[in-house]
Design an enzyme around this catalytic site. Structure first.
Site, PDB file in Angstrom:
ATOM      1  N   LYS A 299       0.869  -1.184   0.000  1.00 41.62           N
ATOM      2  CA  LYS A 299       0.000   0.000   0.000  1.00 41.62           C
ATOM      3  C   LYS A 299       0.901   1.227   0.000  1.00 41.62           C
ATOM      4  CE  LYS A 299      -3.799   0.256   2.533  1.00 41.62           C
ATOM      5  NZ  LYS A 299      -4.958   0.727   1.739  1.00 41.62           N
ATOM      6  N   ASP A 390     -12.512   1.676  10.901  1.00 37.60           N
ATOM      7  CA  ASP A 390     -12.952   1.826   9.504  1.00 37.60           C
ATOM      8  C   ASP A 390     -13.348   0.462   8.941  1.00 37.60           C
ATOM      9  OD1 ASP A 390     -13.581   3.008   7.121  1.00 37.60           O
ATOM     10  OD2 ASP A 390     -11.513   3.274   6.448  1.00 37.60           O
TER      11      ASP A 390
END
Length: 537
Positions: A299, A390
């Site tokens: 990422k 999240d």
């Protein structure tokens, strides 16, 4: 937890001990973390208690319950009078660094140093080579851990998932440690009949005081190997004879190598970005390699997304979270642009999988099983006093065999983008966020439970955006007034009731993830015995 006996005067039938907690208190029979291991060891991990939303990252709690992923830990003891314990390779392994030792399945080793936990220094008796090997790739010679059919601390639901994988014939089997009886084992067999189709039956294997084993007292064996041989030749009261051991997937490694176990800031040059998998608000996700030989996910974060110092502090904690339902953090590049290196999941995000991938054809049992996997990972986060912040289908990754793992836990707290930190800005995931978190910043494990309820709607609707037809402002206003999403089409009422429990206004009235895990794992089996009686056993 009593012994239930089938009283059949015609044919003597014995049943194995049945876990009546299935019908008593769903979800509360789950104790220690069920992460598969051969030789477990508990560690004490210091992780900030994020469920106290006033606490800062620097305030720590000592939490008991973090299970080390190492298969074998501690200094090895010698056997007999030889002074040497030999181990055998259960899988092939290709060296990743110059410190590692490549080997083939079946090679035997002398262990030179076992103090590094997940990585052991060993000498191959086949090649004479010396180097580090992953400890969960080997087992003591002639032990049950070295048997193809032995799966160790595998949970009942995971056993069913593996046995019901495509391509396994009737009679595929495995033996695992019993979840309910210490010192006992469970035999799990894939079966088929006209009524149920493909399904799994479980039999309790008990241990005799003298060390032997039995399913029925009329057939006792000195070793598990003898028991397996007996039932491989004849069903003898089981649903069918044992035909072939279940295939074992490759064990996962929690580190890239022995060197990155403790020093896991790595040079950017050691990473190669090969294929872009996704593009988000704060960066990109790539499939890549480390050292040119190890497939990883990378990422990449846009500069300014978060403070490198804060990220590194959080990453120290994330690295300690090790569970088979969490995507494992391997390493980081902490200078901007920040790189986060994790295990690679072949099917991508759950959201894309449901909308555009193989997930479009999944039926309710598969969807509930995926939800149970997420709940299991979140139950571990709950036990560790951590928070995700999240939780949604975009942050769940899918692998082969419908395996689901939780990604990006903890990162949301670090984002510095104004459109996100305002909590009602364009980039903030209002539709997944509990009202107390969206309005007042009160993020706890109970706000994660709210988000999990929203994730359930994503699963049963195959990736539909929550609150269809409503914008973020309308959602926040309506939810505060008591509005909750109605039952999705084709969703069972009992599953919608579970969602509504996750969306209780008072966070303390929402269920625990431990309860959610138990409810979902037993969703289709709550009325059946956990262990099967045998015919004329």
């Amino acid at each position: 937890m009593g012994c239930v006996q089938c009283k059949d005067k015609e044919a003597t039938k014995l049943t194995d001990e049945r876990d009546n907690s299935l019908t008593q208190s769903l979800g509360y029979r789950y104790g220690t973390d069920p992460t598969p291991q051969h030789y477990p060891s508990f560690t004490v991990t210091t992780i900030p208690n994020y469920n106290n939303f006033h606490a800062t990252a620097g305030q720590g709690l000592t939490v008991f319950g973090g299970v080390n992923s190492s298969s074998h830990t501690g200094t090895l003891r010698t056997r007999g009078g030889t002074g040497v314990t030999l181990f055998v390779a259960l899988y092939d392994y290709e060296a990743r660094t110059e410190d590692d030792l490549s080997f083939q399945k079946g090679e035997k080793f002398q262990i030179l140093n076992s103090s590094e936990g997940d990585w052991w220094e060993a000498r191959s008796l086949t090649t004479g080579g010396t180097g580090y090997i992953p400890s969960n790739y080997v087992a003591p010679v002639d032990s049950i851990q070295a048997e193809e059919w032995y799966f160790g601390k595998l949970g009942r639901k995971d056993a069913e998932r593996q046995l019901l994988s495509f391509g396994n014939p009737r009679g595929t089997y495995l033996i695992r440690e019993s979840e309910t009886t210490k010192g006992a084992y469970s035999l799990s067999i894939r079966d088929w009949d006209d009524m149920k189709g493909d399904h799994v039956k479980h039999y309790k294997i008990r241990k005799l005081d003298n060390g032997g084993y039995y399913i029925t007292t009329r057939a006792q064996f000195e070793t598990l190997q003898q028991l397996v041989q007996h039932y491989s030749e004849r069903a003898a009261g089981l649903c069918c004879r044992l035909v072939v051991p279940c295939h074992k997937g490759m064990p996962r490694l929690t580190d890239l190598s022995v060197k990155t176990k403790d020093v896991w800031e790595i040079p950017r040059e050691s990473l190669q970005l090969i294929k872009r998998l996704g593009n988000g608000q704060f960066g990109e996700v790539w499939m890549g390699t480390w050292n040119g030989n190890t497939k990883v996910a990378i990422k990449t974060l846009k500069p300014g997304t978060m403070s490198p110092e804060s990220f590194l502090e959080e990453a120290q904690i994330m690295k300690k979270l090790k569970h088979d339902k969490l995507v494992q953090l391997y390493a980081v590049v902490s200078e901007e642009p920040i790189y986060i290196v994790t295990e690679y999941m072949s099917k991508g995000s759950l959201l894309d999988f449901l909308k555009d991938g193989e997930g479009r054809a999944l039926k309710l049992p598969n969807l509930v099983d995926m939800a149970a996997q997420v709940a299991r990972g979140m139950a571990y986060i709950e036990r560790m006093n951590y928070i995700h912040r999240d939780l949604r289908s975009a942050n769940i990754l899918v692998g082969n065999g419908l395996i689901c793992k939780i990604a990006d836990f903890g990162l949301a707290r670090l984002i510095e983008d104004n459109e996100y930190t305002a909590r009602q800005g364009a980039k903030f995931p209002i539709k997944w966020t509990a009202p107390e978190a969206a309005l007042y910043g009160r993020f706890t494990i109970k706000s994660d439970v709210w988000s999990f309820g929203i994730l359930l709607t994503e699963l049963v609707t195959k990736g539909r955006v929550p609150y269809p037809g409503m914008n973020n402002r309308e959602v926040l206003e309506q939810v505060e007034r008591g509005y909750r999403m109605p039952c999705p089409q084709d969703c069972p009422i009992s599953l919608h009731e579970l969602m509504l429990n996750c969306w209780k206004k008072d966070p303390e009235e929402r269920p625990t993830f431990e309860y959610l895990q138990g409810f979902l794992e037993d969703y289709f089996t709550a009325t059946e015995p956990q262990y099967q009686p045998g015919d004329n056993l």
